[in-house]
Design an enzyme around this catalytic site. Structure first.
Site, PDB file in Angstrom:
ATOM      1  N   SER A 214       0.875  -1.190   0.000  1.00  0.00           N
ATOM      2  CA  SER A 214       0.000   0.000   0.000  1.00  0.00           C
ATOM      3  C   SER A 214       0.896   1.218   0.000  1.00  0.00           C
ATOM      4  CB  SER A 214      -0.861   0.010   1.263  1.00  0.00           C
ATOM      5  OG  SER A 214      -1.448   1.282   1.465  1.00  0.00           O
TER       6      SER A 214
ATOM      7  N   TYR B  88      -2.669  -1.001  10.109  1.00  0.00           N
ATOM      8  CA  TYR B  88      -2.683  -1.302   8.672  1.00  0.00           C
ATOM      9  C   TYR B  88      -1.359  -0.867   8.035  1.00  0.00           C
ATOM     10  CZ  TYR B  88      -4.191  -1.196   3.760  1.00  0.00           C
ATOM     11  OH  TYR B  88      -4.288  -1.395   2.410  1.00  0.00           O
TER      12      TYR B  88
HETATM   13  P1  NDP Z   1     -11.595  -5.849  -0.740  1.00  0.00           P
HETATM   14  O1  NDP Z   1     -12.154  -5.746   0.641  1.00  0.00           O
HETATM   15  O2  NDP Z   1     -12.494  -5.600  -1.905  1.00  0.00           O
HETATM   16  O3  NDP Z   1     -10.911  -7.269  -0.959  1.00  0.00           O
HETATM   17  C1  NDP Z   1     -10.181  -7.923   0.035  1.00  0.00           C
HETATM   18  C2  NDP Z   1     -10.030  -9.366  -0.366  1.00  0.00           C
HETATM   19  O4  NDP Z   1      -9.226 -10.024   0.604  1.00  0.00           O
HETATM   20  C3  NDP Z   1     -11.350 -10.103  -0.465  1.00  0.00           C
HETATM   21  O5  NDP Z   1     -11.366 -10.812  -1.669  1.00  0.00           O
HETATM   22  C4  NDP Z   1     -11.332 -11.053   0.731  1.00  0.00           C
HETATM   23  O6  NDP Z   1     -11.951 -12.278   0.349  1.00  0.00           O
HETATM   24  C5  NDP Z   1      -9.835 -11.253   0.905  1.00  0.00           C
HETATM   25  N1  NDP Z   1      -9.481 -11.666   2.266  1.00  0.00           N
HETATM   26  C6  NDP Z   1      -9.603 -10.976   3.412  1.00  0.00           C
HETATM   27  N2  NDP Z   1      -9.188 -11.726   4.445  1.00  0.00           N
HETATM   28  C7  NDP Z   1      -8.820 -12.933   3.927  1.00  0.00           C
HETATM   29  C8  NDP Z   1      -8.313 -14.139   4.486  1.00  0.00           C
HETATM   30  N3  NDP Z   1      -8.110 -14.284   5.810  1.00  0.00           N
HETATM   31  N4  NDP Z   1      -8.035 -15.167   3.645  1.00  0.00           N
HETATM   32  C9  NDP Z   1      -8.242 -15.052   2.321  1.00  0.00           C
HETATM   33  N5  NDP Z   1      -8.711 -13.936   1.736  1.00  0.00           N
HETATM   34  C10 NDP Z   1      -9.002 -12.896   2.534  1.00  0.00           C
HETATM   35  O7  NDP Z   1     -10.366  -4.847  -0.743  1.00  0.00           O
HETATM   36  P2  NDP Z   1      -9.336  -4.393  -1.868  1.00  0.00           P
HETATM   37  O8  NDP Z   1      -9.596  -5.051  -3.148  1.00  0.00           O
HETATM   38  O9  NDP Z   1      -9.291  -2.930  -1.799  1.00  0.00           O
HETATM   39  O10 NDP Z   1      -7.975  -4.927  -1.236  1.00  0.00           O
HETATM   40  C11 NDP Z   1      -7.097  -5.824  -1.884  1.00  0.00           C
HETATM   41  C12 NDP Z   1      -5.685  -5.552  -1.395  1.00  0.00           C
HETATM   42  O11 NDP Z   1      -5.260  -4.277  -1.852  1.00  0.00           O
HETATM   43  C13 NDP Z   1      -5.547  -5.541   0.133  1.00  0.00           C
HETATM   44  O12 NDP Z   1      -4.336  -6.164   0.508  1.00  0.00           O
HETATM   45  C14 NDP Z   1      -5.481  -4.061   0.445  1.00  0.00           C
HETATM   46  O13 NDP Z   1      -4.817  -3.791   1.650  1.00  0.00           O
HETATM   47  C15 NDP Z   1      -4.727  -3.544  -0.764  1.00  0.00           C
HETATM   48  N6  NDP Z   1      -4.862  -2.131  -1.011  1.00  0.00           N
HETATM   49  C16 NDP Z   1      -6.089  -1.604  -1.328  1.00  0.00           C
HETATM   50  C17 NDP Z   1      -6.194  -0.250  -1.574  1.00  0.00           C
HETATM   51  C18 NDP Z   1      -7.480   0.383  -1.974  1.00  0.00           C
HETATM   52  O14 NDP Z   1      -7.528   1.618  -2.091  1.00  0.00           O
HETATM   53  N7  NDP Z   1      -8.535  -0.357  -2.223  1.00  0.00           N
HETATM   54  C19 NDP Z   1      -5.031   0.639  -1.439  1.00  0.00           C
HETATM   55  C20 NDP Z   1      -3.809  -0.029  -1.136  1.00  0.00           C
HETATM   56  C21 NDP Z   1      -3.735  -1.363  -0.926  1.00  0.00           C
HETATM   57  P3  NDP Z   1     -12.881 -13.193   1.292  1.00  0.00           P
HETATM   58  O15 NDP Z   1     -13.555 -12.279   2.275  1.00  0.00           O
HETATM   59  O16 NDP Z   1     -13.833 -13.827   0.310  1.00  0.00           O
HETATM   60  O17 NDP Z   1     -11.957 -14.176   1.906  1.00  0.00           O
END
Ligand code: NDP
Length: 255
Positions: free
Chosen positions: A147, A160
């Protein structure tokens, strides 16, 4: 112009957290670049509907249930992937959660949950993938989604931000440890993209005002992360290793 080294044909990519947001977009983008796809997350119904979209591409795709914070779940998912498709040689560690809260109010359970998902999750998946690639004597590319908060700090984002900084530094260390095995490890440091994680905030007046302070005065589109990830996954980046690449419309530079 075609530049065939960007092609991911003959490769297999595993994307964690593919059930929504950035992971979903990256799975579709990597499929478009020609890779076979393994989508992983806990919500299987969401993965099933993504599988239907992936069927539009001339690639193979499967879904595996995986909780990245549970090493046994990661191992079972890799076993299933190898049985049904292949050992992934591209691994996108995207699963992650946020916990925006003032440092004084974060309890230990929340702290541990964020670290278990964002840091231990990357560790579990990267280690399982690397151990199997080394045993199979195969090259690979691991891409960790960090991030912009891995680079700079922000009020109310202590756990975070710390978890993502740990991912960035783990990326650099793994690059050194795995280089001799032809496994490259890089990270992307995204700025802000509207997803389930933050869409409620960006709908508020405070969220809209925050966007106006960003150098680009806009959020990113998830498609804008696809090119950088395809580049790091593909052979064009054979000499890029241990890098943490911001994809943030210059937020990390200042404003
Ligand atoms: P979302 O909340 O849309 O997606 C998060 C994903 O992570 C989901 O598919 C969820 O799937 C999965 N997840 C969460 N916990 C677990 C777990 N224990 N095991 C397996 N899968 C898990 O968020 P984003 O798409 O925004 O985030 C994706 C990545 O990008 C993250 O690492 C986030 O920190 C990073 N990021 C996002 C930014 C943004 O602006 N959106 C900025 C910078 C970084 P499920 O619940 O089905 O398991």
């Amino acid at each position: 112009m075609s530049y065939t080294k960007f092609s991911l044909a003959e490769k297999t990519a595993l994307i964690t957290g593919a059930s929504s947001g950035i992971g979903r977009g990256l799975a579709l983008g990597l499929a478009e670049a020609g890779a076979n796809i393994i989508i992983a997350a806990r919500r299987m119904e969401k993965l099933q509907s993504l599988l239907e979209e992936l069927a539009e591409y001339s690639i193979k795709a499967i879904a595996v249930s995986m909780d990245v914070s549970d090493k046994n779940s990661v191992i079972s998912a890799f076993d299933k992937a190898e049985l049904e498709l292949a050992l992934p040689d591209i691994v996108v560690n995207n699963a992650g959660i946020a916990a925006p809260k003032h440092f004084l109010e974060i309890d230990e359970a929340t702290r541990d949950h964020v670290m278990d998902t964002n840091f231990n999750g990357v560790w579990n998946v990267a280690q399982t993938a690397a151990q199997r690639l080394v045993a199979a004597n195969k090259p690979g590319s691991i891409i960790n989604i960090a991030s912009v908060l891995a680079i700079g700090a922000q009020r109310g984002q202590s756990i975070y931000s710390a978890s993502k900084a740990a991912v960035a530094h783990l990326t650099r260390n793994l690059a050194l440890d795995l280089m001799q095995h032809n496994i490259r490890v890089n990270a992307i440091a995204p700025g802000w993209f509207k997803t389930e994680m933050n869409e409620a905030f960006f709908e508020t007046e405070q969220g809209k005002a925050y966007i106006k302070t960003m150098p680009a005065r806009r959020l990113g589109n998830i498609e804008e992360l696809v090119g950088p990830v395809v580049m790091l996954a593909s052979d064009v980046s054979s000499f890029i290793n241990g890098a943490v690449l911001p994809v943030d419309g210059a937020i990390h530079v200042g404003n």
